[in-house]
Scaffold this motif. Sequence first.
Motif, PDB file in Angstrom:
ATOM      1  N   MET A  56      44.325 179.426 -39.662  1.00 48.77           N
ATOM      2  CA  MET A  56      43.866 177.865 -39.950  1.00 48.77           C
ATOM      3  C   MET A  56      43.901 177.454 -41.190  1.00 48.77           C
ATOM      4  O   MET A  56      43.267 176.291 -41.349  1.00 48.77           O
ATOM      5  N   GLY A  57      43.633 178.218 -42.094  1.00 45.52           N
ATOM      6  CA  GLY A  57      43.522 177.756 -43.808  1.00 45.52           C
ATOM      7  C   GLY A  57      42.021 177.553 -43.911  1.00 45.52           C
ATOM      8  O   GLY A  57      41.592 176.373 -44.391  1.00 45.52           O
ATOM      9  N   ARG A  86      45.548 169.706 -43.279  1.00 40.90           N
ATOM     10  CA  ARG A  86      44.579 169.102 -42.425  1.00 40.90           C
ATOM     11  C   ARG A  86      45.440 168.543 -41.056  1.00 40.90           C
ATOM     12  O   ARG A  86      45.015 168.691 -40.167  1.00 40.90           O
ATOM     13  N   ARG A  89      46.181 170.941 -38.471  1.00 38.55           N
ATOM     14  CA  ARG A  89      45.306 171.659 -37.584  1.00 38.55           C
ATOM     15  C   ARG A  89      44.927 170.557 -36.747  1.00 38.55           C
ATOM     16  O   ARG A  89      44.806 169.477 -36.594  1.00 38.55           O
ATOM     17  N   GLY A  90      44.919 171.412 -35.455  1.00 38.77           N
ATOM     18  CA  GLY A  90      44.721 170.275 -34.229  1.00 38.77           C
ATOM     19  C   GLY A  90      45.978 169.771 -33.597  1.00 38.77           C
ATOM     20  O   GLY A  90      46.000 169.428 -32.265  1.00 38.77           O
ATOM     21  N   SER A 120      41.673 161.334 -36.182  1.00 37.64           N
ATOM     22  CA  SER A 120      42.060 162.012 -37.443  1.00 37.64           C
ATOM     23  C   SER A 120      43.554 162.223 -37.493  1.00 37.64           C
ATOM     24  O   SER A 120      43.955 162.492 -38.485  1.00 37.64           O
ATOM     25  N   HIS A 121      44.206 162.161 -36.602  1.00 36.79           N
ATOM     26  CA  HIS A 121      45.703 162.440 -36.506  1.00 36.79           C
ATOM     27  C   HIS A 121      46.673 161.131 -36.152  1.00 36.79           C
ATOM     28  O   HIS A 121      47.588 161.137 -36.481  1.00 36.79           O
TER      29      HIS A 121
END
Lengths: 328, 327, 297
Positions: A56-57, A86, A89-90, A120-121
């Motif tokens: 996941m970093g 980022r 992620r997700g 966020s995306h």
Amino acid sequence: MSDSILAVESLTMGFDSKDGFVEIVRDVSFSVRPGEILGIVGESGSGKSLSAYSIMGLIDPPGRISAGKIWVGETNLLDLDEESMRELRGTRIAMIFQDPMMTLNPVLRIDTQMIEAVQSHFNITRRDAIARSAAALERVGISDPYSRLRSYPHELSGGMRQRIAIAIAVLNSADVIIADEPTTALDVTIQSQILYEVQRLCAERGTSAVWISHDLGVVSSLADRVCVMYAGQIVEQGPTEDVIASPRHPYTAGLLASTPGRGTPKKPLSQIRGSMPTPGSIPSGCAFRERCDFAQERCLDAPELRGATGEDRFVRCHFPFGENGASK
Amino acid sequence: MIFAITRRSFQALITLLILSLLAFTAVYAIGDPILLLIDAQASSLEQEALRTRLGLDQPMPVQYLYFLQNLMSGDFGRSFVSGEPALRLILERLPATLELAFVALLIATVVGVPLGMIAGLNAGSRFDRVVSVFSVLGFSVPSFWIGIILILVFSVQLGVLPSFGRGDTATLFGIASSLWTFDGWRHILLPATNLALFPMALLIRLARAGASEAVRLDFIKFARAKGVTTRRIIFVHLLKYISISLVTILGMQLGLLIAFAIVTESVFSWPGTGKLIIDAMNSLDRPVIVAYLLIVGCIFVIANTVTDLLYIVLDPRIRSGGGNDPR
Amino acid sequence: MTTNAQTPQRLLSADLLAGFWSSKVAVIAAFVFVFMVVLALAAPWISPQDPYDLSQLNLLDSRLAPFEKGIDGTVYLLGTDQQGRDMFSAILHGLRISLFVAVVSSVTALVIGTSLGILSGMRRGWLDTVLMRIVDVQLSIPAVLVSLVLLAVLGRGIDKIIFALITVQWVYFARTARAATLVEMSKDYVEAAQSFGFSRTRIMFWELLPNVLPPLLVVAMVEFAHAIALEATLSFLGVGLPITEPSLGLLISTGFAYLQNGEYWISLFPGIALLLLVFNLNLVAEWFRESLDSRRR
Ligand SMILES: Nc1ncnc2c1ncn2[C@@H]1O[C@H](COP(=O)(O)OP(=O)(O)OP(=O)(O)O)[C@@H](O)[C@H]1O
Ligand SMILES: [Mg+2]
């Protein structure tokens, strides 16, 4: 590698400390195919969570990934900058954590925490984000999603919170979900409900999952393939049924024999003697040799993770069971 | 919730009663109050008359009740020096002090919270060490001295900001304040910065501790795993989480700042209550001192009570009763 | 008597000191502080003039800037004040007075506060309740305010200010000593000592005190600095020391009037001395607090 959705290649991570770099995850490789559930089993401290965080970093200093590649599709995650990571992620990879009491921010409402995951995306309105969140909640078996959305975490039970965490993980249709012991902190009945839910979700949408657990029983009922981790290394890997029916690594065999409800009925549960070495004090050669009943001189040399020809099975042992020249 | 408000208000009332008792003891019970309340030259007949008129021939508990009754009707006695009602003197000066405390708190928050959070997020870094040395400075160095340095640098050497007095005031929304004028801001900047140092150091320390602890919590990691931006994690997740404890401190600071203002107001000749009380002390003007203590005590108690209630409003875990976890 | 039940943590163990030497900030701060104290102690011998012997002062030399030559050719390192007094000498003597007031008040407060705190922690009961109520109330009121009100009632004077400082300070010691006592009381060795039949007083002094000391040491340093700062503040406000006892605060206060004309040195240099004293002591205390905290974990 194009047939896998997530592929980890020789991942090594550890911590910088006063005494130098201490390796925790050592040369870990595995891959997850579309729609597949991969189980990772290992004792507490074997490096399962840190492997997941590496993917996941989410490794913070003094922790550091010192070698390896993590492929998601055609991208190596370790080449990405923080912003691209980022974005990924997700949406491509999502994660569920162990303790549902700790994973949701106690001072923010559920809707805030779900809407931000969408916004966020994607550039969508709050209303659409709420609709999407409600749909995700329904999908994980939560009735009355709109009133749940207006709750604070502390108003919900542990099982409910974990369902919400799962809903957040599937919110943006990630390709792979990494579940780090998501049922360990829950009651047994709720545990099986959650297991069922995840299995159904993956089957319905063709989502892949990496299911981390210290419980071989849980993994065997869920995973298509399984990796067994010991002291930061993968010691055995293969289709779940095969590994359970005929373990090749002495550690896997020991683990199976000490799992209740497995092995031959009536036979008393056995235990592996000794305990897993802590990072920094892992013996040279085979990491398991000091606890192994079959260790020989050759075990002073570190074994490679080898595959048997024509089979989808790998084992890190000089004298694996059930092969030619086996020790037993 | 209603219960909490009632209970808190009741506690506040008790505290105020104790405060009034202390004030009563200080002015009236120690020494002969008549000598304090009347000219030394007054004849003994006049003294007796005043004694009966003020009820000072009554037993102490009765006197205390009279004292309370007077307080209720706003009678805090008259200043020995100017002869004006002590309460009016205080209330006239209070806006200037409140204004100063408010701006100081603003500066402290706007500077201190981000500094502390950044330091906490980078615990152990050079920035963190510099900030923590700075906070020790804010805690330990007497504020009058910092005030002098501010005057020396900004008004004597650079000549950019005035070093004493309150600037022009204007009235907006029925509130007369120097904050509505440019000149007012020029005047308030130095004293407010001076007054801000202590609460700033406190906020830095608390925000630092809060941030460095909270980043290790799972919910921050989970938020990152969702792909939330770092900025949002810091300003929404982290800030909201630690602000609950910071608000409590801020509320208590408002009360404290009014007392700390005594020093700052003396350095910068700020015409507020602090300046008044120092003058009153130098001229032994007891009624003014007592009025000051009671008023400041009131503000202090009110600020603390409001803060406690605000805390209940802010923290969802307490708001919905007890904070017990329905696991 | 020795008990193996639990090794009490020693006040100045070797590794704590070793850690101290490796912290640059703490070492420098401690060194500067000690240097200031030595200067104050040596004041009568090293100061160029006796600043309060009027026969040594020359009014014609008043308000000279640093390094300026006086009428008779003497160079004033840090300048002179309005009476022609050498600022360097005045500061050395001011240091003495400031330190004297702080030492007397802090030590007294330490003795009173610690005794009451330990007693309160050991006995519990009504004594504990009453004492801690008082401590709580006092801690919630700013120290400046408490001491101002006391001085307003008492009047000025060195004895009065020492009394005011003690009144303000003892609560910090009491609170710390009580908290540490409660922790220590729950440990095995106190119980062991009690079961050996040692009296309470004996336990208090021979068993508890050395273990309660580390946190008290930190408070003592902070409070000592606090006393210096508070005295300076009160003297600056004109309610502290009388003009016959010119502490650093009082020197700053007299110089403040000349600040606006650019004659900064009368205020600034005593101020720097004050700053060095208070700030460095706090840095050392901060270091001790942090290392004690991290060991406890
Ligand atoms: N910040 C850290 N610094 C140094 N070592 C660490 C740190 N975090 C974890 N470790 C070590 O890394 C090892 C692996 O930790 P990890 O959390 O991955 O184990 P795990 O397999 O997930 O175990 P569990 O089943 O208990 O969750 C542990 O031995 C732990 O002590
Ligand atoms: Mg784990």
